[in-house]
Design a protein around this motif. Structure first.
Motif, PDB file in Angstrom:
ATOM      1  N   ARG A  82       0.838  -1.208   0.000  1.00  0.00           N
ATOM      2  CA  ARG A  82       0.000   0.000   0.000  1.00  0.00           C
ATOM      3  C   ARG A  82       0.872   1.256   0.000  1.00  0.00           C
ATOM      4  O   ARG A  82       0.588   2.225  -0.707  1.00  0.00           O
ATOM      5  CB  ARG A  82      -0.925   0.010   1.226  1.00  0.00           C
ATOM      6  CG  ARG A  82      -2.022  -1.024   1.237  1.00  0.00           C
ATOM      7  CD  ARG A  82      -3.010  -0.682   2.331  1.00  0.00           C
ATOM      8  NE  ARG A  82      -3.877  -1.779   2.704  1.00  0.00           N
ATOM      9  CZ  ARG A  82      -3.719  -2.536   3.788  1.00  0.00           C
ATOM     10  NH1 ARG A  82      -2.704  -2.316   4.613  1.00  0.00           N
ATOM     11  NH2 ARG A  82      -4.555  -3.512   4.062  1.00  0.00           N
ATOM     12  N   GLU A 101       0.898   4.227  -2.826  1.00  0.00           N
ATOM     13  CA  GLU A 101       0.573   5.627  -2.510  1.00  0.00           C
ATOM     14  C   GLU A 101       1.557   6.596  -3.169  1.00  0.00           C
ATOM     15  O   GLU A 101       1.271   7.785  -3.291  1.00  0.00           O
ATOM     16  CB  GLU A 101       0.582   5.845  -0.991  1.00  0.00           C
ATOM     17  CG  GLU A 101      -0.569   5.172  -0.250  1.00  0.00           C
ATOM     18  CD  GLU A 101      -1.885   5.924  -0.339  1.00  0.00           C
ATOM     19  OE1 GLU A 101      -2.027   6.783  -1.242  1.00  0.00           O
ATOM     20  OE2 GLU A 101      -2.768   5.654   0.493  1.00  0.00           O
ATOM     21  N   LYS A 134      -6.581   4.373  -7.684  1.00  0.00           N
ATOM     22  CA  LYS A 134      -7.101   3.273  -6.857  1.00  0.00           C
ATOM     23  C   LYS A 134      -8.357   2.628  -7.458  1.00  0.00           C
ATOM     24  O   LYS A 134      -9.218   2.128  -6.752  1.00  0.00           O
ATOM     25  CB  LYS A 134      -7.371   3.732  -5.423  1.00  0.00           C
ATOM     26  CG  LYS A 134      -6.124   4.248  -4.702  1.00  0.00           C
ATOM     27  CD  LYS A 134      -6.418   4.579  -3.258  1.00  0.00           C
ATOM     28  CE  LYS A 134      -5.185   5.015  -2.510  1.00  0.00           C
ATOM     29  NZ  LYS A 134      -4.635   6.302  -2.965  1.00  0.00           N
TER      30      LYS A 134
END
Length: 294
Positions: free
Chosen positions: A256, A260, A266
């Motif tokens: 994750r 980012e 997403k």
């Protein structure tokens, strides 16, 4: 190490569903074969690159915890072997070490999320309201702080590709009824508290986790799906833990954090992962398994 498995292709059993990680097959009317693949989902999107060995790690870790918690709540393991339901040796070889035969149960429409530390959506909720899922917390807590006590913060169960929604305990009661909602909450906290204490002795902080439950034909509560794995939990190394900063992890938070850094909205399709991210993620999963189960 087993060959990487992104998607199982068993032909001797009817495929019921491909989830984010698991392929589920029917075994007669009363049982299911659950195959845990090496797929990885992040932000509710299935990524295109598998994590080698991940499915075997999740299966082994869940099996360990099922054994450790069977006195607290029954679980869905059937006692049937892979050979009992897959007589074909080639098909068995495809899923060996990553498949279990379980009882077919009625899954509850709630994910039982338990938190011992303030992180993720709980931290965002606290910053906004001073509470998590309607549970008021003391002022002045920092990111990753240990909570004064374990809290139960359930969510709805979304379809693949959709997002779960946090709900408060009153909404849980309306979905499950008073007695069942209280039982799910109490059992979830009992499992977490016991297993978090065990993990801490082995250098792993279990910050939070999610459980899933079903009911059998006698309406008894049964623990299903996976238990306290690096996919369903946040695992932090205890020796580097420090409130106020986002901890290192033994789970998919590593992926994750990489995602980012990308210009990605997403939504599907998910981006490809660099080889070093795949390798480091696989190593983190293996380390969690080693610390917890050996």
């Amino acid at each position: 190490m087993q060959p990487t498995l992104y998607e199982s292709t068993l032909t001797s059993l009817p495929l019921l569903v491909r989830g984010k990680v698991r392929d589920v097959y029917a075994v007669g009317d009363d049982h299911l074969l659950i195959v845990t693949t090496d797929r990885l989902s992040a932000f509710d999107v299935i990524l295109p690159d598998p994590i080698p060995g991940k499915g075997a790690v999740l299966t082994a870790v869940s099996g360990f915890w099922f054994e450790q918690t069977r006195d607290l709540v029954p679980n869905h393991l059937s006692g049937l072997s892979l050979a009992d339901v897959l007589p074909n040796a080639d098909e068995r070889a495809q899923v060996e070490g990553r498949a279990i035969v379980v009882k077919k149960l009625r899954a509850l429409p709630v994910e039982a999320i338990v938190r011992g530390y303030l992180i993720g959506s709980g931290w965002k909720d606290y910053q906004r309201s001073g509470a998590v899922c309607g549970i008021a917390l003391p002022p002045g807590l920092q990111l990753a702080d240990r909570l004064p006590e374990t809290i139960f913060t359930p969510s709805t169960k979304a379809e693949v590709g959709a997002h779960d929604e946090n709900i408060d305990f009153e909404q849980t009661r309306s979905l499950l009824g008073d007695a069942l909602a209280q039982q799910v909450r109490d059992v979830s906290i009992a499992i977490y508290d016991r297993c978090a204490a065990y993990a801490l002795e082995r250098g792993i902080i279990i910050a939070d986790t999610k459980f899933e439950f079903g009911l059998d034909d006698d309406d008894r509560l049964v623990l299903i799906d996976e238990v306290l794995t690096p996919d369903s939990s946040r695992f932090w190394p205890a020796d580097s833990y420090m409130p106020g900063k986002s901890p290192d992890s033994f789970d998919k938070q590593f992926v994750r954090d990489y995602l980012e850094t990308l210009d990605w909205d997403k939504t599907p399709p998910g981006p490809a992962l660099p080889a070093e991210v795949i390798e480091q993620t696989a190593a983190k999963y293996r380390e969690a398994q080693k610390r917890l189960t050996t």
